[in-house]
Design a protein around this motif. Structure first.
Motif, short mmCIF file in Angstrom:
data_model
loop_
_atom_site.label_atom_id
_atom_site.label_comp_id
_atom_site.label_asym_id
_atom_site.label_seq_id
_atom_site.Cartn_x
_atom_site.Cartn_y
_atom_site.Cartn_z
N ALA A 47 -6.18 0.56 -1.72
CA ALA A 47 -6.68 1.34 -0.59
C ALA A 47 -6.33 0.70 0.74
CB ALA A 47 -8.19 1.51 -0.71
N THR A 48 -6.20 -0.61 0.76
CA THR A 48 -5.82 -1.30 2.00
C THR A 48 -4.40 -0.94 2.40
OG1 THR A 48 -7.30 -3.13 1.44
CG2 THR A 48 -5.60 -3.57 3.09
N VAL A 49 -3.51 -0.93 1.43
CA VAL A 49 -2.12 -0.56 1.72
C VAL A 49 -2.06 0.87 2.25
CG1 VAL A 49 0.21 -0.33 0.77
CG2 VAL A 49 -1.30 -2.15 -0.06
N GLY A 50 -2.81 1.76 1.62
CA GLY A 50 -2.83 3.15 2.08
C GLY A 50 -3.41 3.29 3.47
N ALA A 51 -4.48 2.55 3.76
CA ALA A 51 -5.10 2.64 5.08
C ALA A 51 -4.17 2.09 6.16
CB ALA A 51 -6.41 1.87 5.08
N LEU A 52 -3.45 1.02 5.86
CA LEU A 52 -2.48 0.49 6.84
C LEU A 52 -1.35 1.50 7.07
CD1 LEU A 52 -2.32 -3.25 5.71
CD2 LEU A 52 -3.34 -2.34 7.82
N ALA A 53 -0.91 2.15 6.02
CA ALA A 53 0.11 3.20 6.19
C ALA A 53 -0.41 4.31 7.09
CB ALA A 53 0.53 3.75 4.84
N ASP A 54 -1.69 4.67 6.93
CA ASP A 54 -2.29 5.70 7.78
C ASP A 54 -2.29 5.29 9.25
OD1 ASP A 54 -2.81 7.32 5.60
OD2 ASP A 54 -4.89 6.66 5.39
N LEU A 55 -2.31 3.97 9.51
CA LEU A 55 -2.30 3.45 10.88
C LEU A 55 -0.88 3.29 11.44
CD1 LEU A 55 -5.11 0.76 10.57
CD2 LEU A 55 -5.24 2.96 11.78
N GLY A 56 0.11 3.71 10.67
CA GLY A 56 1.49 3.65 11.14
C GLY A 56 2.25 2.42 10.72
N VAL A 57 1.68 1.61 9.85
CA VAL A 57 2.36 0.40 9.39
C VAL A 57 3.48 0.78 8.43
CG1 VAL A 57 2.05 -1.73 8.04
CG2 VAL A 57 0.35 -1.07 9.75
N THR A 58 4.64 0.14 8.59
CA THR A 58 5.79 0.42 7.73
C THR A 58 6.18 -0.77 6.86
OG1 THR A 58 7.35 -0.21 9.47
CG2 THR A 58 6.74 2.11 9.33
N LEU A 59 5.61 -1.94 7.16
CA LEU A 59 5.87 -3.14 6.35
C LEU A 59 4.59 -3.95 6.27
CD1 LEU A 59 8.78 -5.61 6.19
CD2 LEU A 59 6.52 -6.49 6.86
N VAL A 60 4.25 -4.41 5.07
CA VAL A 60 3.14 -5.33 4.88
C VAL A 60 3.68 -6.62 4.28
CG1 VAL A 60 1.38 -3.55 4.65
CG2 VAL A 60 2.56 -4.38 2.60
N LEU B 32 0.44 -2.53 -11.33
CA LEU B 32 1.00 -2.73 -9.99
C LEU B 32 0.56 -1.61 -9.03
CD1 LEU B 32 4.63 -3.95 -10.81
CD2 LEU B 32 2.55 -5.30 -10.46
N ASP B 33 -0.74 -1.43 -8.93
CA ASP B 33 -1.27 -0.31 -8.16
C ASP B 33 -0.90 -0.37 -6.69
OD1 ASP B 33 -2.47 0.64 -10.49
OD2 ASP B 33 -4.33 -0.44 -10.11
N SER B 34 -0.92 -1.57 -6.09
CA SER B 34 -0.54 -1.66 -4.67
C SER B 34 0.95 -1.43 -4.48
CB SER B 34 -0.97 -3.02 -4.10
OG SER B 34 -2.38 -3.06 -3.93
N HIS B 35 1.76 -1.92 -5.41
CA HIS B 35 3.19 -1.61 -5.33
C HIS B 35 3.42 -0.10 -5.41
CE1 HIS B 35 3.96 -5.93 -6.25
NE2 HIS B 35 5.12 -5.70 -5.66
N GLN B 36 2.64 0.59 -6.21
CA GLN B 36 2.82 2.03 -6.34
C GLN B 36 2.41 2.76 -5.06
OE1 GLN B 36 4.52 3.53 -8.71
NE2 GLN B 36 4.85 1.47 -9.53
N VAL B 37 1.44 2.21 -4.33
CA VAL B 37 1.14 2.79 -3.01
C VAL B 37 2.31 2.57 -2.07
CG1 VAL B 37 -0.44 2.80 -1.05
CG2 VAL B 37 -1.34 2.49 -3.36
N LEU B 38 2.90 1.38 -2.11
CA LEU B 38 4.11 1.14 -1.31
C LEU B 38 5.17 2.20 -1.62
CD1 LEU B 38 4.59 -2.73 -1.80
CD2 LEU B 38 3.61 -1.60 0.21
N ARG B 39 5.36 2.49 -2.90
CA ARG B 39 6.36 3.47 -3.31
C ARG B 39 6.03 4.85 -2.76
NH1 ARG B 39 6.31 7.34 -6.92
NH2 ARG B 39 4.33 6.62 -7.83
N ARG B 40 4.79 5.27 -2.95
CA ARG B 40 4.43 6.63 -2.53
C ARG B 40 4.48 6.78 -1.01
NH1 ARG B 40 0.36 5.81 -6.48
NH2 ARG B 40 -1.23 5.48 -4.86
N ARG B 41 4.15 5.74 -0.28
CA ARG B 41 4.08 5.84 1.18
C ARG B 41 5.36 5.36 1.87
NH1 ARG B 41 -1.15 6.78 2.97
NH2 ARG B 41 -0.02 7.35 4.87
#
Length: 213
Positions: A133-146, A161-170
């Motif tokens: 959820a943190t990766v998704g929330a950062l993407a919502d704020l316009g972040v393109t790299l974590v 690899l749930d966070s990696h999968q958020v990276l993929r989707r976003r």
């Protein structure tokens, strides 16, 4: 000269890798001597050694290799946020103190420090990771790299690899194994370009931060 922070761990035979991954090895094919004017070596290593950028291919079959992704996310303004001791998952609550009010912009790159001192010569099976959820929330704020100062944005034991999968989707890019021990919280310019490895699932980077003018 503008101050630089080198946020890359040393890469050598002592560099930790995920259990079962390829360890660093270097052999000398030529050495300086009476009949040879140069030293030339060959190295074998996982592309996930040291500070590195994952490609979408790492977590999605048939996806882009690291040599195919845009370099833009790996170069530009970033924010370093301290979440020392956070874990096992870094949540938005750990980052909230360094995030701007709703109307203010956030740099497109966010690097998170979780270690008081990064373990550069031993693998940490209990390393902190991002909550998906943190990766998704950062993407919502316009972040393109974590980025994170641990071996992975997911727990070392994760099989999904749930966070990696958020990276993929976003469509986010990621840096792992950074060393942020000496970097104060704040905004910097990030320079962490991956090699143009046209068939690889990741690439080592020499990650540095530069003070903003």
């Amino acid at each position: 000269m503008t101050k630089l922070w080198d946020i890359s761990p040393p890469v050598n035979a002592r560099s930790p890798v995920f259990p079962g991954d390829t360890e660093y090895r270097q052999v000398w094919g030529a050495t300086i001597g009476p009949d040879c004017p140069v030293n030339v070596s060959a190295i074998t290593l996982s592309p996930h050694t040291g500070a590195h950028a994952d490609a979408p291919l790492h977590y999605e079959a048939g996806a882009a290799t690291i040599g195919e992704v845009s370099l833009e996310p790996f170069l530009g303004p970033c924010r370093v946020i301290h979440a020392i001791g956070a874990g096992p998952l870094v949540t938005m609550d750990h980052l909230a103190h360094a995030l701007p009010p709703a109307a203010a912009p956030l740099p497109a790159r966010v690097l998170v420090r979780t270690y008081a001192k990064a373990p550069i010569d031993a693998f940490d099976n209990d390393c902190a990771a991002f909550a998906p959820a943190t990766v998704g929330a950062l993407a919502d704020l316009g972040v393109t790299l974590v980025g994170i100062d641990t071996a992975s944005v997911d727990p070392a034991s994760s099989k999904t690899l749930d966070s990696h999968q958020v990276l993929r989707r976003r469509g986010l890019r990621v840096l792992e194994n950074l060393v942020l021990d000496d970097v104060p919280e704040g905004d910097y310019e990030l320079i962490a370009l991956p090699l143009k490895l046209t068939s690889a699932d990741a690439s080592p980077v020499r990650a540095v931060l530069r003070a903003l003018a």
